[in-house]
Write an enzyme that holds these catalytic residues in place. Structure first.
Site, PDB file in Angstrom:
ATOM      1  N   GLU A 199      28.681  24.001 -32.263  1.00 17.24           N
ATOM      2  CA  GLU A 199      28.402  24.940 -33.358  1.00 17.24           C
ATOM      3  C   GLU A 199      27.355  25.968 -32.962  1.00 17.24           C
ATOM      4  OE1 GLU A 199      27.297  26.974 -36.888  1.00 17.24           O
ATOM      5  OE2 GLU A 199      25.918  25.871 -35.597  1.00 17.24           O
ATOM      6  N   ASP A 200      26.359  25.554 -32.183  1.00 17.26           N
ATOM      7  CA  ASP A 200      25.348  26.510 -31.750  1.00 17.26           C
ATOM      8  C   ASP A 200      25.025  26.296 -30.278  1.00 17.26           C
ATOM      9  OD1 ASP A 200      23.683  28.654 -31.985  1.00 17.26           O
ATOM     10  OD2 ASP A 200      22.135  27.654 -33.173  1.00 17.26           O
ATOM     11  N   HIS A 216      23.177  20.943 -36.168  1.00 14.57           N
ATOM     12  CA  HIS A 216      23.726  22.228 -36.615  1.00 14.57           C
ATOM     13  C   HIS A 216      23.064  23.335 -35.779  1.00 14.57           C
ATOM     14  CE1 HIS A 216      25.133  24.488 -40.529  1.00 14.57           C
ATOM     15  NE2 HIS A 216      25.627  25.023 -39.421  1.00 14.57           N
ATOM     16  N   ILE A 262      20.296  25.530 -33.687  1.00  6.73           N
ATOM     17  CA  ILE A 262      19.243  25.129 -32.755  1.00  6.73           C
ATOM     18  C   ILE A 262      18.426  26.341 -32.314  1.00  6.73           C
ATOM     19  CG2 ILE A 262      20.529  23.142 -31.913  1.00  6.73           C
ATOM     20  CD1 ILE A 262      21.254  24.727 -29.418  1.00  6.73           C
ATOM     21  N   HIS A 290      21.718  17.201 -40.354  1.00  2.00           N
ATOM     22  CA  HIS A 290      22.239  16.908 -41.697  1.00  2.00           C
ATOM     23  C   HIS A 290      22.670  15.441 -41.821  1.00  2.00           C
ATOM     24  CE1 HIS A 290      22.247  21.180 -42.608  1.00  2.00           C
ATOM     25  NE2 HIS A 290      23.028  21.425 -41.568  1.00  2.00           N
ATOM     26  N   ASN A 324      20.840  26.253 -42.309  1.00  2.00           N
ATOM     27  CA  ASN A 324      21.950  26.512 -41.390  1.00  2.00           C
ATOM     28  C   ASN A 324      21.442  26.719 -39.972  1.00  2.00           C
ATOM     29  OD1 ASN A 324      23.815  28.373 -39.825  1.00  2.00           O
ATOM     30  ND2 ASN A 324      25.140  27.884 -41.559  1.00  2.00           N
ATOM     31  N   ASP A 325      20.514  27.648 -39.813  1.00  2.00           N
ATOM     32  CA  ASP A 325      20.024  27.973 -38.475  1.00  2.00           C
ATOM     33  C   ASP A 325      18.507  28.106 -38.503  1.00  2.00           C
ATOM     34  OD1 ASP A 325      20.246  28.471 -35.781  1.00  2.00           O
ATOM     35  OD2 ASP A 325      20.805  30.570 -35.996  1.00  2.00           O
ATOM     36  N   ASN A 349      22.795  32.895 -42.667  1.00  5.58           N
ATOM     37  CA  ASN A 349      23.379  32.037 -41.629  1.00  5.58           C
ATOM     38  C   ASN A 349      22.567  32.121 -40.348  1.00  5.58           C
ATOM     39  OD1 ASN A 349      25.451  30.950 -39.659  1.00  5.58           O
ATOM     40  ND2 ASN A 349      26.590  30.751 -41.558  1.00  5.58           N
ATOM     41  N   ASP A 358      28.577  34.237 -37.801  1.00  2.00           N
ATOM     42  CA  ASP A 358      27.864  32.969 -37.906  1.00  2.00           C
ATOM     43  C   ASP A 358      26.532  33.069 -37.157  1.00  2.00           C
ATOM     44  OD1 ASP A 358      27.278  30.151 -37.938  1.00  2.00           O
ATOM     45  OD2 ASP A 358      29.394  29.725 -38.195  1.00  2.00           O
ATOM     46  N   ASN A 359      26.443  32.485 -35.975  1.00  2.00           N
ATOM     47  CA  ASN A 359      25.193  32.494 -35.211  1.00  2.00           C
ATOM     48  C   ASN A 359      24.992  33.798 -34.448  1.00  2.00           C
ATOM     49  OD1 ASN A 359      24.067  29.757 -35.674  1.00  2.00           O
ATOM     50  ND2 ASN A 359      26.041  29.137 -34.832  1.00  2.00           N
TER      51      ASN A 359
END
Length: 356
Positions: free
Chosen positions: A55-56, A115, A117, A135, A168-169, A224, A269-270
Site C-alpha cells: 500500500e505504501d 498502512h 509509512i 490498524h 491514512n498516511d 490521504n 492516494d500516496n
C-alpha cells in the site's frame, strides 16, 4: 386545509427526492464512476515476495526502500488471512528483491495491519526511524520503529490519540513527531459516508508531538497521502475525493499555511517526491467505484501521475502509467529512484519499472 397539507407534503417529498438524486449524481462524480483510462505501460516486472499489496512505499536517498504490505481495510478485498508485514528493498542491488523485516519488541504482530509509512533519519547519529500507521481490529494508531542491522525493526512506541481516529498516511518530522492525515471525518463509517454523501469537507491533518497534538489543517473531503518537498519547506496533501494535491507552507511552530491546490483529475492516494528534482509521483485510482465493487470481470485499474514544477504558475501534470487491472489492480503509490519506479497497490502486487 387538508388539501394544502397534502400539497406541502408532496412538495417536500419531491424536493427531498430531488436532493437525494443530486447528491447521488455528485457521489458518482467524485468517485469517477464512469471513468475509463487507456493502457499505458512502462517496462516493468513484479517484485518477488509481494503478493498481497504494497500500500505504501518510501525510498531513502541511498536507494533503500521500505514497503508496507498486507493491508486489510473495510470494504476492500483481503486476499490473505496472515497479518501484515514490512519489507526492505535495496534498489542498488543488481537484482533488487524485497526482504521481510524481522520485528522485535512488544508489538502484537498477530494483528499488525500496516498502512501509510514514513522514514525519519536523525542527523545527529544517522539513526533511521520508521513510522507506520497500524490498524489492529480496524483501530488507528502509529507505531515507531528503529531500523537496525539490515533486516530488523525494533519497536519503540505505540501512539494513540482521539484526534488520530482514522489515519491514512503519515510524514515524520522528528523521532516522535509527525503529521498525519485523517481520511474520515468521524471514526464511525456510517457518519463518515454521510459527510461524503453531503459533500462536507470535514477531514483534517493532525500535528503530533509529545508536547502538543492539534489539527494543523482542515477542509478536506478525504485527506490521504502526505509528504514534503526536498527542502522540507512545503507539505503536500492528497485530497483524494477532491482530485487535488493541496500545498501548505511549514512555518514556525509547525503551523501549516495553505498556498494552493493542483488538480490531478484522478483519485490519488500516496505521494512520493523525487529527492533530486522535487517532482511529485502519485499512485492513483482511476475509478473508485471499481475499487469498491471489485468485480473480477471488471477489476479496479491503476494510474500513476507525475507533477513537475508544482510551485510554478503552471504545474505540469502528466499521466505516466495506466492499466485496466489486468497487470496491476488498485495502485496506491509510485516511488521513483534513479530511473526506476516502484508501483505498489492496496491488495494486489507491486511492480519495479524502468523509466529510462
Amino acid at each position: 386545509m387538508a388539501t394544502m397539507k397534502k400539497a406541502l407534503l408532496a412538495a417536500a417529498v419531491a424536493a427531498f427526492a430531488a436532493f437525494l438524486g443530486h447528491r447521488w449524481f455528485k457521489l458518482k462524480e467524485i468517485t469517477l464512476a464512469s471513468r475509463e483510462v487507456p493502457v499505458k505501460h512502462f517496462s516493468c516486472h513484479y517484485l518477488e515476495n509481494i503478493e498481497f499489496g504494497a500500500e505504501d512505499i518510501t525510498i531513502l536517498k541511498d536507494g533503500l526502500a521500505f514497503l508496507s504490505t498486507g493491508l486489510k481495510f473495510p470494504h476492500m478485498p483481503a486476499l490473505s488471512n496472515e497479518p501484515g508485514k514490512m519489507y526492505v528493498l535495496d534498489l542498488l542491488h543488481p537484482k533488487p528483491t524485497p526482504v521481510e523485516l524481522l520485528i522485535k519488541g512488544k508489538l502484537d504482530l498477530s494483528s499488525f495491519n500496516p498502512h501509510g509509512i514514513s522514514v525519519y533519519t536523525d542527523e545527529t547519529d544517522d539513526s533511521i526511524y520508521l513510522f507506520v500507521v497500524n490498524h489492529p481490529q480496524h483501530k488507528s494508531q502509529v507505531e515507531i520503529f528503529r531500523f537496525v542491522e539490515e533486516d530488523t525493526l525494533v519497536h519503540l512506541k505505540t501512539i494513540t490519540h482521539p484526534l488520530l481516529h482514522s489515519v491514512n498516511d503519515i510524514f515524520a518530522i522528528g523521532v516522535e513527531s509527525f503529521y498525519a492525515t485523517n481520511q474520515n471525518s468521524f471514526p464511525n463509517d456510517a457518519l463518515h459516508f454521510l459527510t461524503i454523501f453531503l459533500g462536507l469537507p470535514w477531514c483534517d491533518v493532525v500535528f503530533y508531538s509529545p508536547e502538543e497534538v492539534r489539527v494543523a489543517a482542515n477542509g478536506f473531503l478525504s485527506a490521504n497521502g502526505i509528504n514534503t518537498s526536498p527542502d522540507k519547506r512545503y507539505i503536500y496533501v492528497s485530497d483524494i475525493l477532491d482530485h487535488e494535491i493541496d500545498i501548505f507552507e511549514r512555518q514556525e511552530g509547525e503551523q501549516l499555511v495553505y498556498i494552493k491546490s493542483v488538480d490531478v483529475g484522478s483519485l490519488c492516494d500516496n505521494i512520493e517526491v523525487d529527492h533530486k528534482t522535487g517532482d511529485l509521483w502519485l499512485g492513483c485510482h482511476p475509478n473508485a467505484m471499481k475499487l469498491v465493487n471489485h468485480d473480477p470481470e471488471d477489476p479496479p485499474g491503476s494510474e500513476v501521475i507525475q507533477i513537475k514544477k508544482i510551485h510554478s504558475e503552471h504545474p505540469v501534470v502528466s499521466q505516466e502509467y495506466t492499466d485496466n487491472g489486468q497487470v496491476l489492480k488498485a495502485s496506491s503509490v509510485a516511488a521513483p529512484y534513479e530511473g526506476k519506479l516502484l508501483i505498489g497497490s492496496v491488495f494486489h502486487k507491486a511492480l519495479c519499472c524502468d523509466l529510462k
